[in-house]
Scaffold this active site. Structure first.
Site, PDB file in Angstrom:
ATOM      1  CG  LEU A 104      -2.048   1.047   1.237  1.00  7.95           C
ATOM      2  CD1 LEU A 104      -3.230   0.542   2.067  1.00  7.95           C
ATOM      3  CD2 LEU A 104      -1.580   2.385   1.786  1.00  7.95           C
ATOM      4  CG  HIS A 163       9.368   3.189   8.587  1.00  6.06           C
ATOM      5  ND1 HIS A 163       8.857   4.463   8.428  1.00  6.06           N
ATOM      6  CD2 HIS A 163      10.659   3.242   8.142  1.00  6.06           C
ATOM      7  CE1 HIS A 163       9.777   5.247   7.915  1.00  6.06           C
ATOM      8  NE2 HIS A 163      10.883   4.531   7.735  1.00  6.06           N
TER       9      HIS A 163
END
Length: 339
Positions: free
Chosen positions: A127, A231
């Site tokens: 994505l 992240h």
């Protein structure tokens, strides 16, 4: 409906390549490599051409298109069944408890065990939304369009779905997890391994890594600190997955240590709340903003539309969305409220 989702075509290659260069590394499902991206589009074409309804190892790349300009501004991917071409390895984070009678002490050791528990699952990934379009719920559209695609092609998928989130990458583009574990066995930097992984997959890590459990206490502090963390740019994606019904079950990526989220397809909020309805009328303005989808395989389209429902269950959709989904009165489409 300015933006809508559709399945990718071969002529989307250049746009996907341009977006891949914006990811900043560590984004293995969208590598800045034309050959690898072209192979993904070829796999998508083959999957969309297949008419059977059994579960096979397939990839569907989808893109977000601006209807007014024709520009592609985002992308996502669906893997129908991982672990078929080669084993799908993950680390499972667990605890080993041991007791010493002589010392009268209990020791609890955190361990990473190599596992193929998630083999056979569907996977959603890849994505990416163009930085200039990160508003108006478009990230949510990218994510949820995949779940409606799976729902509307349900026989092609199993019961479980996973999502691997990118792990922590430092300011220099390195991975503390890689440096503290896998990097010690391969003699290459994370950036070098990342490029190889994006094009060739992470099987080389599984082939050469030790198969015995690894005590996290033996890793560096920096590696241990990032195990199972996404992240920073992926925190919002993790929250979206949790809202959808995914859970963090203790699996982490063998490459960068990022978390692997696990969900049951039929229990996902978008899948569970979706309804198949019949278009009874169209209107120009007003209505509830919901997710709408129609079409199978290469004809699949999904976006936000405005729906009105009468007391006796008749459904009206705004004319613009009906046209974009190629719907006529009496046609069926799928709608799902916003999560």
């Amino acid at each position: 409906m300015t933006f809508f989702m559709r399945t990718a075509r071969a002529d989307d290659l250049q746009t996907l390549y341009e977006m891949a260069k914006l990811t900043g590394g560590g984004f293995t499902n969208l590598p800045p490599d034309r050959k690898a991206l072209a192979a993904k589009l070829e796999r998508t074409e083959q999957a969309l051409a297949r008419q059977g309804d059994d579960v096979e190892d397939e990839l569907i790349v989808m893109v977000l298109e601006n209807r007014q300009t024709g520009q592609v501004r985002g992308t996502c991917q669906i893997f129908s069944k991982v672990g078929q071409s080669w084993p799908f390895y993950s680390y499972r984070l667990g605890i080993l408890t041991q007791y010493s009678r002589e010392l009268n002490r209990t020791f609890r050791a955190e361990m990473l065990s190599l596992t193929t528990d998630l083999e056979g699952s569907a996977e959603v990934g890849g994505l990416f939304l163009h930085p200039r379009e990160r508003a108006e719920g478009l990230g949510l559209l990218l994510a949820r369009s995949r779940y409606l695609y799976i729902r509307n092609h349900r026989p092609r998928f199993g019961d479980r779905v996973i999502a691997e989130l990118r792990g922590v990458i430092d300011e220099a583009g390195g991975s503390p997890f890689w440096d503290g574990l896998a990097g010690r066995f391969f003699g290459m930097s994370f950036q070098e391994a990342d490029e190889f992984n994006a094009v060739n997959g992470n099987q080389f890590i599984a082939d050469l890594m030790p198969k015995t459990p690894i005590y996290t206490a033996m890793l560096t502090d920096s590696a241990r600190a990032v195990i199972g963390l996404p992240h920073p740019n992926g925190r919002a994606a993790m929250r979206m997955l949790e809202t959808e019904g995914f859970v963090n079950a203790g699996y982490v990526d063998i490459f960068d240590g990022g978390p692997t989220m696990v969900g049951q397809i039929d229990s996902l909020r978008t899948v569970a709340c979706a309804r198949d309805v019949t278009l009874s009328a169209t209107h120009e303005r007003g209505g509830e903003r919901v997710l709408v989808a129609a079409g199978r395989l290469s004809d699949y389209r999904c976006g936000y539309g405005f729906v009105k429902e009468t007391a006796d269950g008749l459904i009206s959709l705004d004319a613009e969305s009906a046209a974009l989904l190629d719907l006529s009165l009496g046609d069926a489409f799928t709608m799902a409220g916003r999560s």
